[in-house]
Design an enzyme around this catalytic site. Sequence first.
Site, short mmCIF file in Angstrom:
data_model
loop_
_atom_site.label_atom_id
_atom_site.label_comp_id
_atom_site.label_asym_id
_atom_site.label_seq_id
_atom_site.Cartn_x
_atom_site.Cartn_y
_atom_site.Cartn_z
N ASP A 1 31.72 55.30 -5.45
CA ASP A 1 30.66 56.17 -5.62
C ASP A 1 30.59 57.35 -4.54
O ASP A 1 30.77 56.90 -3.37
CB ASP A 1 29.09 55.33 -5.24
N ASN B 1 28.48 60.10 -4.65
CA ASN B 1 27.35 61.04 -4.62
C ASN B 1 25.95 60.11 -4.55
O ASN B 1 24.84 60.50 -4.98
CB ASN B 1 27.12 61.86 -5.71
N ASP C 1 24.55 57.40 -6.16
CA ASP C 1 23.76 57.05 -7.28
C ASP C 1 24.02 55.68 -7.58
O ASP C 1 23.50 55.25 -8.61
CB ASP C 1 23.91 58.06 -8.36
N ASP D 1 32.57 57.61 -9.37
CA ASP D 1 32.67 58.75 -9.94
C ASP D 1 34.00 59.32 -9.59
O ASP D 1 34.68 58.90 -9.13
CB ASP D 1 31.62 59.86 -9.49
N ASP E 1 41.57 57.36 -21.38
CA ASP E 1 41.06 56.19 -22.70
C ASP E 1 40.87 57.24 -23.72
O ASP E 1 40.17 58.17 -23.38
CB ASP E 1 39.94 55.57 -22.26
N ASP F 1 42.07 52.94 -27.58
CA ASP F 1 41.24 51.91 -27.62
C ASP F 1 41.21 51.35 -29.25
O ASP F 1 41.25 52.46 -30.07
CB ASP F 1 39.58 52.46 -27.48
N GLU G 1 45.62 49.51 -27.42
CA GLU G 1 44.88 48.03 -27.17
C GLU G 1 45.31 47.55 -28.65
O GLU G 1 44.71 47.65 -29.55
CB GLU G 1 43.52 48.36 -27.09
N HIS H 1 38.70 45.11 -18.44
CA HIS H 1 37.32 45.23 -18.32
C HIS H 1 36.64 44.23 -19.42
O HIS H 1 35.32 44.23 -19.47
CB HIS H 1 36.87 46.45 -18.34
N ASP H 2 37.59 43.59 -20.01
CA ASP H 2 37.07 42.76 -21.04
C ASP H 2 37.12 41.45 -21.11
O ASP H 2 36.62 40.60 -22.08
CB ASP H 2 37.51 43.35 -22.53
C1 GLC Z 1 37.68 48.09 -26.71
C2 GLC Z 1 37.29 48.16 -25.30
C3 GLC Z 1 35.84 47.61 -25.28
C4 GLC Z 1 34.98 48.39 -26.15
C5 GLC Z 1 35.56 48.13 -27.63
C6 GLC Z 1 34.65 49.23 -28.58
O1 GLC Z 1 37.81 46.70 -27.14
O2 GLC Z 1 38.36 47.80 -24.40
O3 GLC Z 1 35.58 47.69 -23.79
O4 GLC Z 1 33.80 47.70 -25.96
O5 GLC Z 1 36.99 48.65 -27.45
O6 GLC Z 1 35.16 50.56 -28.21
#
Ligand code: GLC
Length: 539
Positions: free
Chosen positions: A24, A26, A28, A32, A101, A203, A263, A325-326
């Site tokens: 971060d 700024n 908040d 960023d 992405d 994605d 993905e 992140h999933d």
């Molecule tokens: C992909 C992303 C995930 C998102 C999903 C819907 O699986 O990695 O984080 O929630 O697509 O866009």
Amino acid sequence: MPAETYIWWKHGVFYQIYPRSFQDSNQDGIGDLKGIIERLDYLVELGIDAIWVSPIFPSPMADFGYDISDFTDIHPLFGDLQVFKRLLEQAHQRGLRVVLDYVANHSSDEHAWFLESRSSRDNPKRDWYIWRDPKPDGSPPNNWESHFSGGAWEWDENTSQYYLHLFLEKQPDLNWRNPQVVEAMHAALRFWLELGVDGFRMDVVTFLMKHPELPDNPTAYDDQGRPFQEHRYDINQPEVHHVLRDFRKLFDSYPGERVTIGETWFFDPAELAAWYGPALDELQIPFNFITLKRPWQAATMKQAIEAYYAALPPGAQPNFVFGSHDVRRLASRYGLANHRSVGMLLLTLRGTPTLYYGDELGMQDVSIPPERFQDPVMWRKPGTDEGRDPERTPMQWDSSSNAGFCPGDVEPWLPLAVDYPTINVAVERADPHSTFNFYKRLLHLRRTLPALTLGDFQFIPVVDNHLASIQDVLAYRRSWQDQRLLVVINFSANSQLIDLSGVGLGGVTLLSSHFRSVEQFDLARVLVQPHENLLVQLF
Ligand code: GLC
């Protein structure tokens, strides 16, 4: 490595940044772009080659940026186009590539296209999304289920039709059978490629086409006999391969090896391999999640890796992903004793690695109190409803309050891990035996030893001194010209004495997860400590 043989997306290492959680700048409590710029030198120090930044575009953040309301701008939370250009420039100056992405399956329901589309049945953009009449009894047009939860159709009172959303109802699916959608979505790609972006992670890219007749999906049964919906007609339709080939043509029309990463959630290696395309003309990196889903057992990993390599078409670039992140963090999924070994696999197997921010420190999943839940998607831990927040917490930079992610008097968007005073960049940098220094050393070795990037790969049978097979240890060799390296990973909690005399005359340890001092040893008697991994140069 000889410069002429270096192809960045084949030989480099990708590092995924979840921008809300990196730095971060700024005050908040949300990361960023300027924050990322401030930390570029860290990435250079670590030794990665490219960053993939999760969505930074305007979005109501129903799915934290995976619901985009403008494909060609930057969300003010993260900065603006000027800051983005600076990020690109600063990254490129340091030799780092930047991958964004591309969320093409759906937009936000607040995107201007969807607002138009839903405004009336005869709006010119009506067909940009997938609208259908109800069945005669008023129920949805078919039985499709959202990949998150509940049904995949949302009723629109105003125009008396349903629209399709394979994810949240705030993520309506775009209609990729409409040539105007294709053109508009290509224009978005061109916008970023012209700015100099080095590629895209796409994605759920295999979801773009739906069966034209939208038939009901059939019911299938899992190993326990429990019914579930098979996604036969809503995703992975043959026509999507044309869409991917068109993406590749578009990317290839720009100079400088722009990369297409997809993905691709496939666990059958042959199915996954199909996404490279018949002439390697589709995705360059269809993400490989096969090993990510396997339990931490040497035999299981070996079998998964062998099957994956065997299925790849000639010339296809393999790749490995263990964290994102999933999914749960490495240190939580595989345990504190093993996560460095996952790093060793990731960075020494043959293929392009993608590393998730913070895994190089051994960051763990953070337990989130219910009042601080952010992820709307309750898809992973039904008992706890915890969603994907635990693996998305702020990067741990130092021991100051809020770990250097944001000032101490600002509340970060997700709570910090309790272990941050000891698991952080500053502390680990100063500790020669830290996970950070393990990764840093390994990344450096990967750069300087072509066998790790260009070399052949071969599993080595692991036996004890009586030639009895040892199940808990994985060993493989990487060779390039006269350089030969050996990787040994002990999956068990016991020391193992193994005989590797078949692979060479002797060796010298380049790196051990336990930082045992560099030693020459007799390959006939290699003692591997509990949960230890070794990278050995053979002679
Ligand atoms: C992909 C992303 C995930 C998102 C999903 C819907 O699986 O990695 O984080 O929630 O697509 O866009």
